[in-house]
Design an enzyme around this catalytic site. Structure first.
Site, PDB file in Angstrom:
ATOM      1  N   ASP A 130      30.115  49.656  51.211  1.00 39.19           N
ATOM      2  CA  ASP A 130      29.180  48.919  50.356  1.00 39.19           C
ATOM      3  C   ASP A 130      27.773  49.523  50.398  1.00 39.19           C
ATOM      4  OD1 ASP A 130      31.228  47.174  49.942  1.00 39.19           O
ATOM      5  OD2 ASP A 130      30.340  45.490  51.018  1.00 39.19           O
ATOM      6  N   CYS A 184      52.553  43.406  39.792  1.00 40.87           N
ATOM      7  CA  CYS A 184      52.261  42.045  39.310  1.00 40.87           C
ATOM      8  C   CYS A 184      53.347  41.541  38.362  1.00 40.87           C
ATOM      9  CB  CYS A 184      50.912  42.007  38.583  1.00 40.87           C
ATOM     10  SG  CYS A 184      49.486  41.976  39.686  1.00 40.87           S
ATOM     11  N   CYS A 187      53.946  37.845  36.533  1.00 39.97           N
ATOM     12  CA  CYS A 187      53.204  36.807  37.269  1.00 39.97           C
ATOM     13  C   CYS A 187      51.805  36.638  36.673  1.00 39.97           C
ATOM     14  CB  CYS A 187      53.098  37.208  38.739  1.00 39.97           C
ATOM     15  SG  CYS A 187      52.109  36.072  39.733  1.00 39.97           S
ATOM     16  N   CYS A 190      47.319  33.921  39.515  1.00 38.67           N
ATOM     17  CA  CYS A 190      45.871  33.975  39.777  1.00 38.67           C
ATOM     18  C   CYS A 190      45.089  33.555  38.537  1.00 38.67           C
ATOM     19  CB  CYS A 190      45.471  35.376  40.244  1.00 38.67           C
ATOM     20  SG  CYS A 190      46.055  36.716  39.213  1.00 38.67           S
ATOM     21  N   CYS A 210      32.301  33.047  37.728  1.00 40.84           N
ATOM     22  CA  CYS A 210      33.059  33.087  38.983  1.00 40.84           C
ATOM     23  C   CYS A 210      32.298  32.347  40.104  1.00 40.84           C
ATOM     24  CB  CYS A 210      33.285  34.551  39.368  1.00 40.84           C
ATOM     25  SG  CYS A 210      34.089  34.760  40.950  1.00 40.84           S
TER      26      CYS A 210
END
Ligand code: SF4
Ligand code: SF4
Length: 314
Positions: A130, A184, A187, A190, A210
């Site tokens: 980061d 994935c 699906c 999420c 978010c």
């Protein structure tokens, strides 16, 4: 030593250090178009740093001239509880319930760099946790660490997504791994679980909607749509990862990232009533201090049910 033997030696060293996964990608520009489109749509909100140096962010060769490879590592944090807590509990993202991971990852990557220096002398390395602008997920995918799930986090088929990433950009010509296929399938758990509509489409996150962005990145008053929509989260949000079937058997975290006592299920009322001193005592050295006492106080009150607000004086 042959380049592939160097990678094998690094992988053995990584395993001994408690690093769950290590992969290598060619140092190439990746995902610039996707980054540009995301920024152009304003989906990064007030995260101005995301818009800084997009060319460098996408291309490790601009971060370290002469770069030949990117070594990605994944370190698991605690997988947390399976059942949701009662509404009186303040929910803190799993990765933030322990000591700040930056120091640990930096120390582990330093050990790998020291090893690499010995195995391939004369090369240059740059550690990224980061601390440097790098599209780490794109490079981790290329390094075979996992695939980017529809919730935009990296997922591994046997280890889920509760891990943190770090990278070493190096001028050493190491052989690249094969990228992993996307598992994935059909699906969409999420997408359906996100309570705020932040996952506007598979693999597309609008940070401005978010909870994680609101609680960590957004300064000042919370936007109107966030008030009453934090679902108990006061720092980050794991809802889209909690429902992912690949997290059902997520492994235990690195021992240095064990959750601090009291941060797994802290009571919102107690946090809402925290003084500057008690806040510092409870969160010093964790990622939560990044938000600061004032912003966290805002989050505690916004996340608290009415009864808790009354008790906490909000
Ligand atoms: S972190 Fe929470 S709010 Fe953000 S996309 Fe995932 S579920 Fe939605
Ligand atoms: S919940 Fe389903 S769609 Fe979302 S990342 Fe996991 S497997 Fe992929």
């Amino acid at each position: 030593m042959e380049p592939k033997e160097i990678v094998a030696a690094l992988r053995a060293e990584a395993a001994a250090l408690g690093i769950a996964r290590l992969g290598v990608a060619r140092a190439a520009a990746r995902d610039r178009d996707r980054l540009d489109a995301w920024l152009a749509a304003g989906r990064h909100g007030a995260m101005a740093y995301m818009a800084r140096e997009p060319a460098v962010r996408a291309d490790p060769g601009r971060l370290l001239p002469g770069a030949r490879a990117v070594i990605s590592v994944a370190v698991h944090h605690d997988p947390g509880e399976a059942a949701p807590p009662p509404p009186t509990v303040a929910r803190i993202a799993r990765y933030a319930r322990s000591d700040d991971y930056h120091r640990l990852l930096h120390r582990l990557l330093r050990r790998l760099v020291d090893r690499l220096d010995g195995l391939a002398p004369g090369h240059r390395q740059r550690i990224c946790v980061d601390t440097a602008p790098l599209l780490e997920r794109a490079h981790a995918v290329a390094a075979g660490i996992g695939w980017i799930g529809k919730h935009t986090c990296l997922v591994h088929p046997h280890a889920g997504s509760y891990f943190l990433l770090g990278e070493i950009v190096t001028t050493a010509p190491l052989p690249a791994n094969t990228p992993m296929a996307d598992h994935c399938g059909t699906c969409r758990r999420c997408l359906d679980a996100c309570p705020t509509g932040a996952l506007v489409a598979p693999h597309e996150l609008d940070a401005r909607r978010c909870i994680s962005y609101w609680t960590i990145e957004h300064r000042g008053d919370l936007p109107a749509e966030a008030k009453g929509s934090l679902h108990g989260w006061v720092f980050g949000c794991d809802l889209c990862q909690e429902v992912c079937p690949f997290n059902r058997f997520a492994p235990t975290g690195h021992p240095d990232l064990a959750p601090r006592p009291g941060l797994e299920r802290p009571e919102l009322a107690a946090l809402a009533a925290a003084t500057a001193q008690s806040f510092k005592g409870q969160f010093r050295g964790t990622p939560v201090v990044r938000a600061g006492k004032q912003q966290m106080g805002r989050n505690f009150l916004a996340a608290a049910p009415a009864a808790v607000k009354k008790y906490g004086g909000g």
